[in-house]
Design a protein around this motif. Structure first.
Motif, PDB file in Angstrom:
ATOM      1  N   GLU A 165       2.103   3.552  -9.760  1.00  0.00           N
ATOM      2  CA  GLU A 165       1.088   2.583 -10.176  1.00  0.00           C
ATOM      3  C   GLU A 165       1.699   1.464 -11.005  1.00  0.00           C
ATOM      4  OE1 GLU A 165      -1.888   4.756 -12.239  1.00  0.00           O
ATOM      5  OE2 GLU A 165      -2.615   5.828 -10.460  1.00  0.00           O
ATOM      6  N   THR A 184       0.829  -1.207   0.000  1.00  0.00           N
ATOM      7  CA  THR A 184       0.000   0.000   0.000  1.00  0.00           C
ATOM      8  C   THR A 184       0.864   1.258   0.000  1.00  0.00           C
ATOM      9  OG1 THR A 184      -1.737  -1.165   1.219  1.00  0.00           O
ATOM     10  CG2 THR A 184      -1.817   1.249   1.222  1.00  0.00           C
ATOM     11  N   LEU A 185       1.932   1.231   0.789  1.00  0.00           N
ATOM     12  CA  LEU A 185       2.825   2.376   0.846  1.00  0.00           C
ATOM     13  C   LEU A 185       3.461   2.652  -0.514  1.00  0.00           C
ATOM     14  CD1 LEU A 185       4.633   1.720   4.261  1.00  0.00           C
ATOM     15  CD2 LEU A 185       2.935   3.490   3.767  1.00  0.00           C
ATOM     16  N   MET A 217       1.217   4.324  -3.069  1.00  0.00           N
ATOM     17  CA  MET A 217       0.960   5.755  -2.912  1.00  0.00           C
ATOM     18  C   MET A 217       1.831   6.594  -3.843  1.00  0.00           C
ATOM     19  SD  MET A 217       0.780   5.838   1.266  1.00  0.00           S
ATOM     20  CE  MET A 217       0.939   7.625   1.313  1.00  0.00           C
ATOM     21  N   PHE A 218       2.946   6.014  -4.316  1.00  0.00           N
ATOM     22  CA  PHE A 218       3.912   6.777  -5.108  1.00  0.00           C
ATOM     23  C   PHE A 218       4.010   6.317  -6.561  1.00  0.00           C
ATOM     24  CE2 PHE A 218       5.194   7.219  -0.702  1.00  0.00           C
ATOM     25  CZ  PHE A 218       5.523   8.554  -0.593  1.00  0.00           C
TER      26      PHE A 218
END
Length: 449
Positions: free
Chosen positions: A352, A345-346, A349-350
């Motif tokens: 795809e 998940t982390l 965030m940055f």
């Protein structure tokens, strides 16, 4: 004006005293992070070329923060120790020396950036004219006003040296709030404000720092604090200046070493795939958040240790260090759990990109193995700075960023591939923690003499 009120940092519950100093520092860091995100969002509306130009100019602003570590750290530690001894005359001398050096470095850095703007930007080989113009405008304005940023950082250090972290929080809050308000007004032109684009973003940043310094000056006039500045303290003093350098110069190197490590890792990882370089960049962005609470503990602990060391409260110094290690260990345990449970998940965030997310998820889980032992090294480095043992603190940083991790990363990458390079992080943290632990066991009492 007579300033007689003092803050006693040698009594009371250690945990409460540490929390009162560290929590506002953490809050200030969070405010700064929130501003950076908001600032880039506004600049992003000007287009990708503006973002790229600001990124280049921001690099020189970021580099300047290492330079001001000399007066900030040297002033903070020495003022704290002098206040602990009750020698406010000497504390005023250290504070004046720190501010004098801050002025000198701020003016010199601004002058270099203005005079050598074209060679400095040429280093980045900016082929696009629009990007180059944006970088030039942003660098000239932000670095031209860098003195106020330098003063802000040094005044923050001097305030926390006396046990006051609330004034820095207030000053930084007002400065950042002013910056965030001015950003859209000056970038896009609202009401009486002209549309200035990149110039507006840079000017808003500079004015935010001016607001912060003004708050410090008002607080200085309103509050009764033991350290004051007057003309007689601004005269050159080789003894006081030399003690600032003993702490400040290693502090500059401590800040610079991570950049050396990142450059080396980027070089060896780029030979395999650009995805690994992206993962490394994302990790260091996440690390800023993961280590922020631990950094706050260390920044709160450093002046406390200096103050109590100056007062001769050796047992309290030892307890402060022990409690700080425990707190940072708990913070790093939480960080480890987060990285093991929500690493995917982390990373998402940055990016795809599925491949980058996959590589990054594995990397975070491997690197986080070293979080808990890193609490020992990070805390010990800050404690040594508080004791004016800058050289010893630098040794710890050299172990963490150069001596152990670079050879380990090279060997792992060479013999086992890029996926194995992340193991160098936890190997380095464990080895450094063992070395630091042995040093504390056998040399701690000698260091406290």
């Amino acid at each position: 004006m007579s300033k007689t009120k003092t803050i006693d940092l040698t009594s009371g519950p250690i945990l409460k005293t540490l929390a009162e100093l560290a929590l506002p520092i953490m809050a200030s860091s969070l405010l700064g992070t929130a501003y950076n995100i908001t600032d880039m969002a506004w600049i992003g509306m000007l287009g990708s070329k503006a973002v790229a130009g600001v990124g280049v100019g921001g690099m020189y602003v970021w580099l300047s923060q290492g330079l001001v570590a000399l007066p900030r750290m040297g002033g903070q530690v020495n003022v704290a120790q002098a206040c602990g001894r009750g020698d406010y005359e000497q504390a005023r001398g250290y504070a004046a020396s720190a501010l004098r050096l801050t002025f000198l470095l701020g003016i010199l850095f601004a002058a270099v950036c203005i005079v050598f703007i074209h060679p400095l930007l040429g280093f980045f080989n900016l082929g696009d004219a629009e990007t180059y113009t944006a970088a030039k405008l942003y660098t000239l304005i932000t670095c031209g006003l860098i003195l106020f940023s330098f003063l802000n950082l040094t005044l923050t250090g001097l305030s926390t040296a006396q046990g006051d972290s609330r004034t820095p929080l207030l000053a930084n809050f007002i400065g950042l709030a002013g910056n965030m308000i001015l950003d859209p007004l000056l970038i896009f032109g609202v009401g009486i404000f002209p549309e200035m684009g990149i110039r507006g973003a840079a000017l808003a940043t500079g004015l935010g720092q001016v607001f912060t310094v003004i708050v410090y000056l008002i607080a200085y006039k309103k509050c009764s604090i033991p350290v004051e500045i007057s003309r007689k303290y601004l005269e050159l003093n080789r003894n006081l200046d030399g003690k600032l350098y003993m702490v400040g110069i290693p502090a500059i190197l401590n800040i610079a070493l991570p950049s050396v490590l990142i450059s080396f890792l980027n070089q060896i990882l780029s030979a395999f795939s650009g995805s690994y370089v992206v993962v490394l960049g994302i990790y260091y962005k996440l690390q800023t958040f993961l280590y922020l609470p631990a950094s706050g503990i260390v920044q709160g602990m450093r002046p406390l240790i200096g103050y109590n060391y100056g007062a001769g409260e050796i047992q309290r110094v030892k307890k402060l260090f022990g409690i700080s290690v425990l707190l940072n260990g708990m913070i790093m345990l939480a960080g480890t759990i987060i990285c093991f449970t929500v690493s995917e998940t982390l990373m998402g965030m940055f990016t795809e990109n599925p491949e980058t997310v996959r590589l990054g998820t594995a990397a975070l889980q491997i690197i986080s193995i070293g979080f808990i032992p890193s609490a020992i090294s990070v805390t010990a480095s800050g404690a040594l700075e508080g004791l004016s043992k800058g050289a010893q603190s630098l040794v710890i940083s050299l172990l963490r960023y150069i001596i152990v991790i670079i050879p380990a990363a090279y060997l792992l990458c060479h013999f086992a591939g890029a996926d194995a390079v992340w193991n160098a992080f936890w190997i380095c943290e464990f080895i450094t923690a063992v070395v630091v632990g042995i040093g504390i066991k056998y040399y701690w009492n000698r260091l406290l003499q």
